[in-house]
Design an enzyme around this catalytic site. Structure first.
Site, PDB file in Angstrom:
ATOM      1  N   ASP A   1       3.409  -6.608   5.744  1.00  0.00           N
ATOM      2  CA  ASP A   1       3.604  -7.291   4.457  1.00  0.00           C
ATOM      3  C   ASP A   1       3.443  -6.283   3.320  1.00  0.00           C
ATOM      4  O   ASP A   1       2.855  -5.211   3.504  1.00  0.00           O
ATOM      5  CB  ASP A   1       2.627  -8.463   4.284  1.00  0.00           C
TER       6      ASP A   1
ATOM      7  N   ASP B   1       2.866   1.915   1.849  1.00  0.00           N
ATOM      8  CA  ASP B   1       1.853   0.863   2.083  1.00  0.00           C
ATOM      9  C   ASP B   1       2.505  -0.407   2.582  1.00  0.00           C
ATOM     10  O   ASP B   1       2.859  -1.265   1.805  1.00  0.00           O
ATOM     11  CB  ASP B   1       1.083   0.638   0.768  1.00  0.00           C
TER      12      ASP B   1
ATOM     13  N   GLU C   1      -2.214  -8.649   5.131  1.00  0.00           N
ATOM     14  CA  GLU C   1      -3.227  -7.693   4.675  1.00  0.00           C
ATOM     15  C   GLU C   1      -3.353  -7.708   3.162  1.00  0.00           C
ATOM     16  O   GLU C   1      -4.453  -7.666   2.619  1.00  0.00           O
ATOM     17  CB  GLU C   1      -2.874  -6.268   5.149  1.00  0.00           C
TER      18      GLU C   1
ATOM     19  N   ASP D   1      -3.037   3.906   6.930  1.00  0.00           N
ATOM     20  CA  ASP D   1      -2.825   3.059   5.756  1.00  0.00           C
ATOM     21  C   ASP D   1      -3.677   3.608   4.610  1.00  0.00           C
ATOM     22  O   ASP D   1      -4.159   2.878   3.760  1.00  0.00           O
ATOM     23  CB  ASP D   1      -3.224   1.615   6.097  1.00  0.00           C
TER      24      ASP D   1
ATOM     25  N   HIS E   1       1.311  -0.360  -4.687  1.00  0.00           N
ATOM     26  CA  HIS E   1       1.026  -1.522  -5.554  1.00  0.00           C
ATOM     27  C   HIS E   1       1.635  -1.358  -6.951  1.00  0.00           C
ATOM     28  O   HIS E   1       1.385  -2.175  -7.827  1.00  0.00           O
ATOM     29  CB  HIS E   1      -0.481  -1.800  -5.708  1.00  0.00           C
TER      30      HIS E   1
HETATM   31  N1  BES Z   1      -3.598   0.453   2.154  1.00  0.00           N
HETATM   32  C1  BES Z   1      -4.460  -0.253   1.269  1.00  0.00           C
HETATM   33  C2  BES Z   1      -5.898   0.198   1.382  1.00  0.00           C
HETATM   34  C3  BES Z   1      -6.207   1.526   0.771  1.00  0.00           C
HETATM   35  C4  BES Z   1      -5.821   1.818  -0.524  1.00  0.00           C
HETATM   36  C5  BES Z   1      -6.936   2.439   1.471  1.00  0.00           C
HETATM   37  C6  BES Z   1      -6.116   3.043  -1.076  1.00  0.00           C
HETATM   38  C7  BES Z   1      -7.242   3.660   0.920  1.00  0.00           C
HETATM   39  C8  BES Z   1      -6.819   3.975  -0.364  1.00  0.00           C
HETATM   40  C9  BES Z   1      -4.374  -1.751   1.557  1.00  0.00           C
HETATM   41  O1  BES Z   1      -3.066  -2.185   1.799  1.00  0.00           O
HETATM   42  C10 BES Z   1      -4.865  -2.499   0.358  1.00  0.00           C
HETATM   43  O2  BES Z   1      -4.197  -2.512  -0.636  1.00  0.00           O
HETATM   44  N2  BES Z   1      -6.026  -3.129   0.467  1.00  0.00           N
HETATM   45  C11 BES Z   1      -6.562  -3.984  -0.551  1.00  0.00           C
HETATM   46  C12 BES Z   1      -7.578  -4.863   0.124  1.00  0.00           C
HETATM   47  C13 BES Z   1      -7.627  -6.281  -0.328  1.00  0.00           C
HETATM   48  C14 BES Z   1      -6.343  -7.000  -0.462  1.00  0.00           C
HETATM   49  C15 BES Z   1      -8.603  -7.056   0.524  1.00  0.00           C
HETATM   50  C16 BES Z   1      -7.225  -3.170  -1.642  1.00  0.00           C
HETATM   51  O3  BES Z   1      -7.811  -2.103  -1.387  1.00  0.00           O
HETATM   52  O4  BES Z   1      -7.140  -3.600  -2.795  1.00  0.00           O
HETATM   53 MN    MN Z   2      -2.088  -0.982   3.143  1.00  0.00          MN
HETATM   54 MN    MN Z   3      -2.028  -2.369  -0.153  1.00  0.00          MN
END
Ligand code: BES
Ligand code: MN
Ligand code: MN
Length: 456
Positions: free
Chosen positions: A87, A118, A152, A179, A426
């Site tokens: 996603d 991502d 996710e 990721d 993002h």
């Molecule tokens: N891939 C990211 C996590 C990430 C971001 C790891 C930057 C290391 C560095 C993941 O897809 C993500 O965006 N996670 C969210 C978590 C949330 C939705 C619970 C985040 O970190 O905001």
């Molecule tokens: Mn991610």
């Molecule tokens: Mn993400």
């Protein structure tokens, strides 16, 4: 590895085309109008695994499907669980994209599309490395299990129960996730720490409808004024969070780690240039790298109240709301923080205002041990793929399932990031370096060999 590396070289263009196919599917998990697209992405992945002859299943959940796959069993070899997500985040704001988010475009060695880094591009490296093994060697040297989810980016709500109910099926020796990021261009890294998160929405309601701010202002509590006061009370000038007990469980950074983080080749000036700011700021007494990866933070993620249209409007708004979150470090408990936060906010909320606090999701932070044979195997694989040994770093983002894997399956996770900080995850114009896509596949293919060499 010669036959495999040859296969990788011969199939480069097709791997990119396959990634483009997946990137064309707008699998935005947050947006219900993309429900079918999310399902289509799951179906596409299912097809990839099925083509490899893997036992493949797409599991329906109350939300978006989970794709599971298993390579043919190899006796006595370690079992590796690969986790990823298909996603993606919403592409907004659309007008800031140079080329449309779901029309993948190659530009200066990068592939631009929502999900490029991502996590579709990174995740796919572990599928293509398996394809190379199957094609070139006819088998894999390890047992691979894949768990690729579609929620996710919205908090993985249906994943935790699934893991809890299928512990046997997911049993493994180690988890692999791509990721995260490299330390910088040409500086591959293994991430050994991720922050947790606690995410909220605060909604304040005052009078029954918007009022003339001349007739009523000064005599009626203004929800927007109140919201600002409540939010600013959450953090002080020195960057310290004011929720009672917030730091109680935070483990201090030990000198050894501070030294190690301090020795990383971080260029603060370049960091500021990358995001076009003329200063960095944060909790007093900590460096930028410490603030980003190893200290908790508070950030407002969205603010809404009153008149947002063109020109001026003298109004006393009836409502005001904010979305905000804390990033947490290991050992902090999101539930404890929620309870203390709610109590604090209720104490700050004046009469004349109704307050509602919504607790969206929470997850603790993690650190993974560096003194494991799996880390050494991963370091060797990265050296094979990227041409140099990885650095070791902490990152500020969150992958909540890492904690679940430890708690429910009793295993550690290798966080092998192929992305870059400036990949615009993002954000508008998300990209993934095509060279890193191929290096990631090469590292992944080598990783299966390195892990196999560890035996059980
Ligand atoms: N891939 C990211 C996590 C990430 C971001 C790891 C930057 C290391 C560095 C993941 O897809 C993500 O965006 N996670 C969210 C978590 C949330 C939705 C619970 C985040 O970190 O905001
Ligand atoms: Mn991610
Ligand atoms: Mn993400």
């Amino acid at each position: 590895m010669k036959a495999i590396d040859e296969y990788l070289a011969a199939n480069k263009d097709r791997f990119e085309d396959d990634l483009c196919e997946l990137l064309r599917i707008p699998s935005v998990s947050a947006d219900s109008k993309h429900r079918q697209d999310v399902e289509r992405a799951a179906g596409w992945l299912h097809g990839q695994f099925a083509k490899l002859g893997f036992r493949t299943e797409t599991v329906k959940t109350a939300g978006h499907p989970i794709v599971l796959a298993e390579s043919p069993h190899v006796d006595g070899a370690p079992t590796v669980l690969v986790y990823g997500h298909y996603d993606v985040q919403p592409p907004d704001p659309l007008d800031q994209w140079t080329t449309p988010p779901f029309e993948p475009t190659r530009r200066d060695g990068n592939l631009y599309a929502r999900g490029a880094t991502d996590d579709k591009g990174q995740m796919l490296t572990h599928v293509k490395s398996a394809e190379a093994w199957m094609a070139a060697e006819g088998r894999l040297p390890v047992n691979l299990k894949y768990l690729i989810e579609g929620e996710e980016e919205v908090g993985s709500h249906n994943l935790y129960d699934f893991i809890d109910q299928h512990k046997d099926r997911l049993a493994c020796d180690v988890v692999v996730i791509s990721d995260t990021s490299q330390f910088g261009r040409g500086l591959p890294a293994i991430t050994y720490g991720l922050r947790g998160i606690a995410y909220y929405e605060l909604r304040l309601t005052g009078p029954k409808q918007d009022l003339h701010s001349g007739t009523f202002g000064g005599a009626v509590v203004n929800p927007a004024n109140t919201l600002c006061r409540m939010l600013t009370a959450l953090i002080d000038q020195r960057g310290r969070i004011q929720v009672p007990g917030f730091y109680d469980d935070v483990l201090p950074l030990d000198e050894h780690e501070r030294k190690q983080l301090g020795s990383l080749p971080f260029d603060e000036k370049k960091f500021m240039e990358q995001i076009a700011v003329d200063a960095v700021a944060g909790e007093e007494g900590f460096t930028t790298l410490e603030r980003r990866g190893a200290r908790p933070t508070f950030d407002i993620n969205g603010l809404t109240s009153g008149y947002q249209g063109e020109g001026a409007k003298t109004v006393l708004p009836a409502k005001a709301s904010a979305k905000f979150s804390f990033r947490l470090v290991p050992n902090q408990d999101p539930q404890k923080i929620s309870a203390s936060l709610e109590k604090m906010l209720r104490g700050l909320c004046p009469r004349g205002i109704k307050m509602e606090l919504i607790d969206f999701h929470g997850a603790p932070g993690v650190v993974v041990p560096l003194d494991s044979p799996y880390i050494e195997a991963a370091a060797k694989a990265i050296e094979h793929g990227f041409g140099r040994r990885p650095l070791f770093m902490r990152e500020g983002g969150s992958i909540p399932v890492v904690t679940t894997f430890k708690q429910k399956l009793g295993v550690d996770t290798l966080l092998l990031g192929w992305g870059l900080d400036d990949d615009n995850a993002h954000s508008p114009n998300e990209k993934f370096s095509l060279a890193d896509f191929h290096r990631g596949i090469r590292a992944s293919a080598q990783l299966w060999a390195e892990l196999a060499a560890l035996k059980k």
